[in-house]
Design an enzyme around this catalytic site. Structure first.
Site, PDB file in Angstrom:
ATOM      1  N   GLU A 140     100.945  33.881  57.650  1.00 57.23           N
ATOM      2  CA  GLU A 140     100.451  35.051  56.908  1.00 57.23           C
ATOM      3  C   GLU A 140     100.147  36.348  57.529  1.00 57.23           C
ATOM      4  O   GLU A 140     100.033  37.471  57.015  1.00 57.23           O
ATOM      5  CB  GLU A 140      99.174  34.489  56.376  1.00 57.23           C
ATOM      6  CG  GLU A 140      98.449  35.553  55.406  1.00 57.23           C
ATOM      7  CD  GLU A 140      97.533  34.700  54.526  1.00 57.23           C
ATOM      8  OE1 GLU A 140      97.456  34.520  53.500  1.00 57.23           O
ATOM      9  OE2 GLU A 140      96.114  34.748  54.977  1.00 57.23           O
ATOM     10  N   HIS A 171     109.797  10.069  63.108  1.00 54.15           N
ATOM     11  CA  HIS A 171     110.475   9.597  62.057  1.00 54.15           C
ATOM     12  C   HIS A 171     110.474  10.291  60.710  1.00 54.15           C
ATOM     13  O   HIS A 171     111.234   9.930  59.555  1.00 54.15           O
ATOM     14  CB  HIS A 171     109.996   8.301  61.639  1.00 54.15           C
ATOM     15  CG  HIS A 171     109.744   7.255  62.823  1.00 54.15           C
ATOM     16  ND1 HIS A 171     110.712   6.615  63.201  1.00 54.15           N
ATOM     17  CD2 HIS A 171     108.753   7.116  63.711  1.00 54.15           C
ATOM     18  CE1 HIS A 171     110.755   5.719  64.081  1.00 54.15           C
ATOM     19  NE2 HIS A 171     109.478   6.088  64.681  1.00 54.15           N
ATOM     20  N   LYS A 296      98.454  37.246  43.670  1.00 53.18           N
ATOM     21  CA  LYS A 296      97.148  37.233  43.000  1.00 53.18           C
ATOM     22  C   LYS A 296      97.351  38.206  41.852  1.00 53.18           C
ATOM     23  O   LYS A 296      96.719  37.910  40.890  1.00 53.18           O
ATOM     24  CB  LYS A 296      96.122  37.788  44.189  1.00 53.18           C
ATOM     25  CG  LYS A 296      95.843  36.815  45.129  1.00 53.18           C
ATOM     26  CD  LYS A 296      94.598  37.309  46.072  1.00 53.18           C
ATOM     27  CE  LYS A 296      94.366  36.340  47.054  1.00 53.18           C
ATOM     28  NZ  LYS A 296      93.282  36.840  47.835  1.00 53.18           N
TER      29      LYS A 296
END
Length: 346
Positions: A140, A171, A296
């Site tokens: 960000e 794994h 937003k």
């Protein structure tokens, strides 16, 4: 805020409107809105309005819930650890400055060597949320395509951060790291276990078993395994190519003495300053996030559309075809639940 209003409704439905001032507190920069919400401004914890969310762990936003969870004496140690690295970053010459050196390494890997990702690999389950936090902090902050002056960059900046606790990741994605794409790795190990266990008859303790993997993985990335070594081990010719490891894959290892609140504060601050150093060198603004703001604003349009479609039957308009079709499907198959049908504990 919708969550806050939901909680306020839940409280007032059982205890009355006066309960909000007695049972809710706020962390906010706007005392006027705190009061309008119904919370007593005396019960508001302030912080500076220029503190971004991802950097707010050491402000009231982070310290209040941490203090409620662990108690302030422990959280104060966390803050002391963060401050120690703040001081180190501020006062130490560049050639010995850990965040500066780490930031330079990241810029070298991303912008010069062309490695776009970084794996953060703590060998302790207690840090299982550390990589996602750094993912937000890094991506960000430095996910930018223009300089701080608004000029498009002519090089790659920012990096893709991901990670899992050590043996979980082994794994999951270590195969790619060892024999696929080159991904620089941060290995984080702890010298003293929080829960030491040693079973009688076992070769090593549980923690030694975990740390054996911590020490082995960077070594494997660096040195790899050559076809000559495999042949000396009598590996079948048809498996040589499959078992060859190129090596020369970058990683760094961070070894903490123990996983105390103080050391976790140091670790967090080290990554915060490292990410800031990257932004300084790239010439970008690591402290804005306009990409988040675009999402937003678009969500506000969708919110208004959902409201009009549900309450007035308005058709879905003004979106690209794909989004419009998805919204229509959503509205068709997800009718709102009437308030009186909600469970009493919601």
């Amino acid at each position: 805020m919708l969550n806050a209003r939901t909680l306020r409704t839940w409280i007032t439905s059982a205890l009355g409107s006066e309960a909000v001032a007695k049972h809710m507190v706020a962390v906010s920069t706007n005392l006027k809105l705190v009061k309008e919400f119904g919370i007593d401004p005396q019960n508001a914890f302030a912080f500076w309005d220029w503190v971004g969310g991802r950097y707010s762990v050491c402000s009231a936003v982070g310290v209040l819930p941490l203090s409620l969870q662990y108690g302030f004496p422990i959280v104060s140690k966390f803050l002391e650890g963060a401050r120690s690295v703040d001081n180190h970053f501020h006062t130490t010459p560049f050639e010995k400055n850990i965040p500066v050196l780490l930031g330079l390494l990241s810029v070298w890997n991303v912008s010069f060597l062309g490695y776009p990702a970084r794996a953060i690999l703590p060998y302790t389950q207690a840090l299982e949320k550390f990589a996602p936090h750094i993912q937000q902090l890094s991506m960000e902050s430095n996910g930018k395509g223009v300089s701080i002056d608004g000029v498009p960059l002519n090089f790659e900046a920012g990096e893709i951060d991901f990670g899992e606790p050590g043996t979980n990741g082994q794994h999951s994605f270590y195969q790619l790291i060892h024999q696929g794409r080159v991904i620089p790795c941060d290995f984080i190990g702890i010298i003293k276990s929080q829960q030491p266990i040693y079973l009688q008859g076992e070769v090593v303790s549980n923690h030694d078993e975990l740390m054996s993997n911590f020490f082995a993985q960077p070594d494997a990335l660096a040195c790899g395994k050559t076809p000559e070594e495999l042949r000396s081990e009598k590996v079948s010719d048809h498996l040589i190519a499959h078992k060859t490891f190129s090596g020369n894959r970058p990683s760094l290892s961070i070894l903490l003495p123990s996983l105390t609140a103080y050391n976790v504060g140091q670790l967090l601050a080290m990554y915060e300053h490292r990410i800031a150093v990257q932004g300084f060198i790239w010439g970008i603004n690591s402290f804005d996030q306009w990409g988040v703001e675009l999402g937003k604003s678009l969500a506000s349009r969708v919110r208004a559309q959902l409201n009009m479609s549900r309450t007035e039957g308005k058709p879905v308009e003004g979106f690209n075809h794909s989004t419009a079709m998805l919204i229509k499907r959503y509205l068709k198959e997800n009718a709102p639940i009437p308030v009186d049908l909600l469970p009493s504990n919601v």
